[in-house]
Each structure stands twice: as C-alpha cells, then as structure tokens.
Design an enzyme around this catalytic site. Structure first.
Site, PDB file in Angstrom:
ATOM      1  N   TYR A  61       0.803  -1.227   0.000  1.00 50.21           N
ATOM      2  CA  TYR A  61       0.000   0.000   0.000  1.00 50.21           C
ATOM      3  C   TYR A  61       0.839   1.282   0.000  1.00 50.21           C
ATOM      4  O   TYR A  61       0.494   2.240  -0.711  1.00 50.21           O
ATOM      5  CB  TYR A  61      -0.993  -0.024   1.160  1.00 50.21           C
ATOM      6  CG  TYR A  61      -2.199  -0.881   0.835  1.00 50.21           C
ATOM      7  CD1 TYR A  61      -3.311  -0.338   0.208  1.00 50.21           C
ATOM      8  CD2 TYR A  61      -2.208  -2.242   1.126  1.00 50.21           C
ATOM      9  CE1 TYR A  61      -4.404  -1.114  -0.111  1.00 50.21           C
ATOM     10  CE2 TYR A  61      -3.294  -3.029   0.810  1.00 50.21           C
ATOM     11  CZ  TYR A  61      -4.395  -2.466   0.186  1.00 50.21           C
ATOM     12  OH  TYR A  61      -5.470  -3.244  -0.138  1.00 50.21           O
ATOM     13  N   GLU A 120      -8.322  -6.962   4.853  1.00 55.19           N
ATOM     14  CA  GLU A 120      -7.603  -8.057   4.197  1.00 55.19           C
ATOM     15  C   GLU A 120      -6.870  -8.937   5.201  1.00 55.19           C
ATOM     16  O   GLU A 120      -6.768 -10.155   5.003  1.00 55.19           O
ATOM     17  CB  GLU A 120      -6.661  -7.489   3.142  1.00 55.19           C
ATOM     18  CG  GLU A 120      -7.422  -6.948   1.931  1.00 55.19           C
ATOM     19  CD  GLU A 120      -6.632  -5.978   1.087  1.00 55.19           C
ATOM     20  OE1 GLU A 120      -5.383  -5.926   1.219  1.00 55.19           O
ATOM     21  OE2 GLU A 120      -7.258  -5.240   0.294  1.00 55.19           O
ATOM     22  N   TYR A 177     -14.949 -17.605  -6.428  1.00 53.11           N
ATOM     23  CA  TYR A 177     -13.926 -17.919  -7.420  1.00 53.11           C
ATOM     24  C   TYR A 177     -12.615 -18.284  -6.730  1.00 53.11           C
ATOM     25  O   TYR A 177     -12.437 -18.090  -5.521  1.00 53.11           O
ATOM     26  CB  TYR A 177     -13.692 -16.723  -8.353  1.00 53.11           C
ATOM     27  CG  TYR A 177     -13.301 -15.442  -7.632  1.00 53.11           C
ATOM     28  CD1 TYR A 177     -11.989 -15.207  -7.217  1.00 53.11           C
ATOM     29  CD2 TYR A 177     -14.252 -14.462  -7.359  1.00 53.11           C
ATOM     30  CE1 TYR A 177     -11.639 -14.055  -6.542  1.00 53.11           C
ATOM     31  CE2 TYR A 177     -13.912 -13.292  -6.685  1.00 53.11           C
ATOM     32  CZ  TYR A 177     -12.608 -13.088  -6.283  1.00 53.11           C
ATOM     33  OH  TYR A 177     -12.260 -11.948  -5.606  1.00 53.11           O
ATOM     34  N   ARG A 230      -5.184 -15.336 -12.925  1.00 50.45           N
ATOM     35  CA  ARG A 230      -6.535 -15.231 -13.475  1.00 50.45           C
ATOM     36  C   ARG A 230      -7.517 -15.774 -12.456  1.00 50.45           C
ATOM     37  O   ARG A 230      -7.255 -16.806 -11.803  1.00 50.45           O
ATOM     38  CB  ARG A 230      -6.670 -16.006 -14.782  1.00 50.45           C
ATOM     39  CG  ARG A 230      -5.843 -15.464 -15.929  1.00 50.45           C
ATOM     40  CD  ARG A 230      -6.264 -14.072 -16.357  1.00 50.45           C
ATOM     41  NE  ARG A 230      -5.505 -13.619 -17.516  1.00 50.45           N
ATOM     42  CZ  ARG A 230      -4.351 -12.974 -17.456  1.00 50.45           C
ATOM     43  NH1 ARG A 230      -3.798 -12.723 -16.271  1.00 50.45           N
ATOM     44  NH2 ARG A 230      -3.737 -12.586 -18.558  1.00 50.45           N
ATOM     45  N   TYR A 262     -11.118 -17.435 -11.726  1.00 56.05           N
ATOM     46  CA  TYR A 262     -12.149 -18.241 -12.375  1.00 56.05           C
ATOM     47  C   TYR A 262     -13.174 -18.696 -11.345  1.00 56.05           C
ATOM     48  O   TYR A 262     -12.811 -19.188 -10.272  1.00 56.05           O
ATOM     49  CB  TYR A 262     -11.525 -19.466 -13.052  1.00 56.05           C
ATOM     50  CG  TYR A 262     -10.580 -19.137 -14.190  1.00 56.05           C
ATOM     51  CD1 TYR A 262     -11.047 -18.559 -15.368  1.00 56.05           C
ATOM     52  CD2 TYR A 262      -9.218 -19.405 -14.091  1.00 56.05           C
ATOM     53  CE1 TYR A 262     -10.179 -18.254 -16.407  1.00 56.05           C
ATOM     54  CE2 TYR A 262      -8.340 -19.104 -15.123  1.00 56.05           C
ATOM     55  CZ  TYR A 262      -8.838 -18.534 -16.290  1.00 56.05           C
ATOM     56  OH  TYR A 262      -7.980 -18.231 -17.328  1.00 56.05           O
ATOM     57  N   VAL A 265     -20.014 -17.127 -20.751  1.00 55.82           N
ATOM     58  CA  VAL A 265     -19.267 -17.839 -19.706  1.00 55.82           C
ATOM     59  C   VAL A 265     -19.755 -17.454 -18.315  1.00 55.82           C
ATOM     60  O   VAL A 265     -19.356 -18.075 -17.325  1.00 55.82           O
ATOM     61  CB  VAL A 265     -17.760 -17.573 -19.874  1.00 55.82           C
ATOM     62  CG1 VAL A 265     -17.389 -16.161 -19.432  1.00 55.82           C
ATOM     63  CG2 VAL A 265     -16.926 -18.614 -19.135  1.00 55.82           C
ATOM     64  N   GLY A 266     -20.644 -16.462 -18.220  1.00 56.13           N
ATOM     65  CA  GLY A 266     -21.257 -16.132 -16.936  1.00 56.13           C
ATOM     66  C   GLY A 266     -22.063 -17.270 -16.349  1.00 56.13           C
ATOM     67  O   GLY A 266     -22.508 -17.207 -15.200  1.00 56.13           O
ATOM     68  N   THR A 283     -20.824 -20.017 -15.442  1.00 52.39           N
ATOM     69  CA  THR A 283     -19.996 -20.850 -14.557  1.00 52.39           C
ATOM     70  C   THR A 283     -20.378 -20.747 -13.081  1.00 52.39           C
ATOM     71  O   THR A 283     -20.553 -21.779 -12.424  1.00 52.39           O
ATOM     72  CB  THR A 283     -18.499 -20.577 -14.769  1.00 52.39           C
ATOM     73  OG1 THR A 283     -18.235 -19.178 -14.659  1.00 52.39           O
ATOM     74  CG2 THR A 283     -18.069 -21.050 -16.144  1.00 52.39           C
ATOM     75  N   PRO A 284     -20.522 -19.545 -12.491  1.00 60.06           N
ATOM     76  CA  PRO A 284     -20.935 -19.532 -11.082  1.00 60.06           C
ATOM     77  C   PRO A 284     -22.356 -20.050 -10.891  1.00 60.06           C
ATOM     78  O   PRO A 284     -22.685 -20.594  -9.834  1.00 60.06           O
ATOM     79  CB  PRO A 284     -20.817 -18.052 -10.686  1.00 60.06           C
ATOM     80  CG  PRO A 284     -20.917 -17.302 -11.963  1.00 60.06           C
ATOM     81  CD  PRO A 284     -20.265 -18.182 -12.993  1.00 60.06           C
TER      82      PRO A 284
END
Length: 394
Positions: A95, A137, A190, A206, A208, A275-276, A278-279
């Site tokens: 940061y 986080e 994901y 990536r 996914y 491809v939306g 997939t979830p």
C-alpha cells in the site's frame, strides 16, 4: 482521523478526478511498473492493455473522493476489492508503494493545479483508505487460513481431469498436490489460478468461478478460450492448448462476495450470458443437492448451441429437482432475453443472480429494476475489474 479541511479539499477535487481520473491512473500504472516491475506478478496484463484496470481504479478513486466523509457507504465495494486482493496475495507492504505513485501521478497530470495542500490532503485520505483495506484483508487472510483444510495464499494443485464443455469452454478439475481435502466455498465464489508460462517474464494470475457444488476432493473451473479480444487471453489459451492432466498449477483459497444465500427459502432466479454460466452451475448444483424443492428459474443466453456449455448437465439436474424452469436463448437465432420473458419467468419474490458480459448485465439488471424487483434482491458479478453500470432505478 481526517481533518475537516482535508475532507473539504478532497471532496472539492472530485470533479477533477471525474474528468482526469483515467489520465491519472494510466500515468500511475506506467510509473509504478517502471519502478516496481515485480508488481506485474499480481496484475492481469490483458486488463492493463485494454484499459479496464485504469478505468476501474479511476472509478474507485472518484468514489473515495465523493464519500471521504462517510466511507461506510463504500464498504460493499471495498469488500469486493479486498476479496480480489486477498486472492492475489496483495499485502500491507504494497500500500505505501501504491500511495507514493498515485500521488505522483496526480501531481504529474494536474501540474500546478495540484498544490502542496491538495497533495497533502490526498496523502492523508489515502492513508485512512489504505488502512481500511489493510485491516479488512488481514481478517480475510486469517479466515482463509483458519478454516478447515484452509490456507491463506497459494497452494500447488494438480490438474486431475480436463473436460470439453463447448467449442470455447473447457473444465479443469483441480486437486491439491499433497492430496489433502480442499477448503469449502460458497457457490458463486472464485479462485485465483497463478501460472508460470514459458516465455512469459511474469506470473499470470486469473480468477475463475468455481463451477460445481462444493466437495472435499476437487475444485472445478470452466475456462473460456479468449481469442476474440486483443490481446488474446494468454492464460486461457495456455490452459486450453497446453494444460494437461498431471500438470501442477498454483491456486488460491476461494474468495468473492458474489454467492448464493443458501439460508434463504425464497425462489431463485439464475440469469447468465456466455461464460457467466460458470458460477450459476455451482449454485444450481448445490441447490439440487441440498434444497431440491426450492423453486429455481434458470435463464441463459448464448450465441448458439455449439458455444453453450452444460446444457445436458442442467437437464440432468432438472430430473432431481421438483421445480426447475430452464430456458436458453440463442442470439444467432434472433432469440433475446427480453423484459417480457423476465416478467413471465422470474417469480416476484425471487433472489436473483446475474452474471455475463457487461452489455448483457446492463440490459438484464435495468429490466429487472424497471419491473420493480428490489435492488437488495438483485445480485451480480463482473468478470474482471468492475465498471459503472449507470442504471436508472424505476
């Protein structure tokens, strides 16, 4: 605590950021990567080249300027970004570096207009905003590590199966190399896949969606081979062409704040494009296994049958469920998912989940709002950096 003077200065600069935000973030990333090329190991290079990351950051900075006196309204967006940061391995030590080059970019682009007073106000504001991300986080890393079978960052997984789902989508089944059980996840979430690709200087990350119901043995991702954009999807092309059963890749713990409410008993509408899907497959598979009496409407848009994955899988699940309405529309056949179809198929008290290309999502979500569906019941996710939907509520 940010002083009132600093708040006033930051808010007064919001119109400038709206006008020059992308210029600032473009300079920011250019200078950041020159000084710290190792940070390219964390970024999606395609999003950088297409300008999506620059636009997303500009939107975030602009929103922070508008709401600097009430950051609580940004918490949902902060959580979404923090989830991505955690899945990429971004830490507190990054940061200060980002802050330094963001302030330098503001000064470079705005020139004499960026007075020392303005830069100091933004430095103070950035410190507070960064701390919100850092603390959130830290908790996310801790939660990922402490869950059953958990790990906080990346772990080696083996590709144990590879299945062609359509002309452009292939599924990869991933199992921990040490053959341990996998952490569970909430359907819709994901994982980040981190690849070391021959000829590439930096790691490729990536994200996914997981595309099957949680189980203890494997994760499944279903990857679209991205060849229609420039640059081509380096990671997806590599996985399709070179990823083989037995290969080892790095995988993060599941992340994301787009997921189905499994405690709800309301009907569910799953609406996807391309491809939306997939979830949605993870959500549908889970409902079929845990709540087969829950009413589900599954609406999917694709260009044609050859590009449509999981059609047989959905029909197989239909036989195990009491109330599944399933409709697919192919744009090559001039079939469109219209407002009239939504009004006819989606029950008025549904929990609605939407995922797909940005134009598809804009049209669907606007139609849902026009039909009177409440914002709190319409959930959606972008693949890649989020962009502004610019929707008008009815």
């Amino acid at each position: 605590m940010l002083s009132q003077k600093a708040i006033d200065i930051v808010k007064s600069t919001a119109p400038i950021l709206a006008d020059r935000g992308v210029d600032i973030t473009t300079v920011f990333y250019k200078n950041l990567f020159i000084a710290h090329p190792e940070l390219l190991n964390f970024f999606n290079h395609a999003n950088q080249k297409q300008g999506r990351q620059q636009t997303a950051l500009a939107n975030t900075v602009y929103a922070a300027a508008l709401h600097i006196d009430n950051l609580g309204v940004l918490i949902p967006a902060v959580k979404q970004i923090a989830q991505k940061h955690r899945s990429l391995g971004i830490k507190a030590e990054h940061y200060p570096i980002v802050g330094k080059y963001l302030l330098l970019a503001i000064k470079e682009v705005l020139g004499d207009a960026a007075t020392e007073e303005i830069i100091q106000a933004w430095a103070d504001a950035y410190g507070i905003i960064a701390d919100v991300f850092i603390q959130m986080e830290i908790e996310m890393y801790k939660e990922a590590a402490e869950q059953e079978n958990g790990f906080s960052e990346f772990k080696n997984f083996k590709i144990v199966d590879k299945v062609i789902e359509s002309d452009i989508i292939t599924s990869f089944y991933l199992q921990p190399e040490d053959k341990s059980a996998v952490p569970t996840f909430i359907p819709g979430q994901y994982i980040t896949v981190r690849l070391t690709i021959p000829g590439e200087t930096y790691l490729l990350n990536r994200q996914y969606s997981l595309s099957q119901a949680p189980n203890q043995e494997t994760y499944r991702i279903s990857v679209k081979k991205e060849t229609e954009m420039s640059p081509n999807g380096r990671a997806s092309v590599y996985l399709h062409q070179d990823g083989q059963i037995g290969d080892i890749i790095e995988v993060s713990s599941p992340a994301g704040d787009f997921y189905i409410d499994l405690e709800s008993t309301r009907p569910v509408a799953l609406i996807s494009g391309g491809v939306g899907i997939t979830p949605m497959m993870s959500m549908l598979d889970t409902i079929a296994k845990t709540s087969p009496t829950r009413p589900v409407t599954f609406l999917h848009g694709s260009r044609n049958k050859a590009l449509h994955p999981f059609d047989n899988d959905v029909r197989d699940l239909m036989s195990t469920m009491e109330d599944l309405t399933y409709l697919t529309l192919y744009s090559d056949e001039n079939q469109m998912l219209t407002k009239e179809i939504l009004a006819d198929k989606v029950l008025s008290n549904s929990d609605i989940y939407v995922c797909g290309p940005v134009p598809f999502m804009k049209a669907i979500i606007q139609s849902l709002y026009d039909l009177g569906f409440e914002e709190g019941h319409v959930h959606y996710e972008f693949f890649g950096p989020a962009v502004a939907l610019e929707l008008v509520h009815a």
